[in-house]
Motif scaffolding. Structure first.
Motif: not given
Length: 120
Positions: A62-81
């Motif tokens: 679960t930790e690895t899945l959550l870390a990957h989800a966090y990184e994907s969301l961070a990338s999406a946030s930068v792209m949206a900005s």
């Protein structure tokens, strides 16, 4: 005191009428049973078969899945900005709202990561 109307006559039923009434009662009971079974004892849902086009290894923790989800969301946030900086007016507001939703999801994933592996 006298009654103005006599007692109603006693209904005499024929065997055919009794058979029809019994058949109707049986059908009603069967319909009621089906309805109750449907709502109170539903069939167990079939397990969902994931698409094999994009399949995540079921053995990943679960930790690895959550870390990957966090990184994907961070990338999406930068792209949206970055995308919002190119827009004006109402479209810019919409893009910034999308970025804010992504950031809220990042916060939720980050909190879940803290619960999985607390940093003390």
């Amino acid at each position: 005191m006298t009654k103005p109307v006599p007692d109603p006559p006693i209904e005499s039923t024929t065997p055919l009428a009794e058979a029809i009434q019994a058949e109707d009662l049986a059908k009603n009971r069967e319909a009621i049973k089906r309805a109750l079974d449907f709502y109170l004892s539903p069939q167990p849902a079939k397990p969902r078969q994931p698409s094999t086009m994009f399949l995540i290894n079921p053995g990943i923790d679960t930790e690895t899945l959550l870390a990957h989800a966090y990184e994907s969301l961070a990338s999406a946030s930068v792209m949206a900005s970055n995308f919002a900086n190119e827009l004006n007016g109402l479209q810019r507001s919409s893009a910034l709202a999308i970025q804010q939703i992504i950031m809220l999801a990042e916060l939720a994933v980050n909190r879940a990561l803290d619960r999985v592996d607390p940093q003390t």
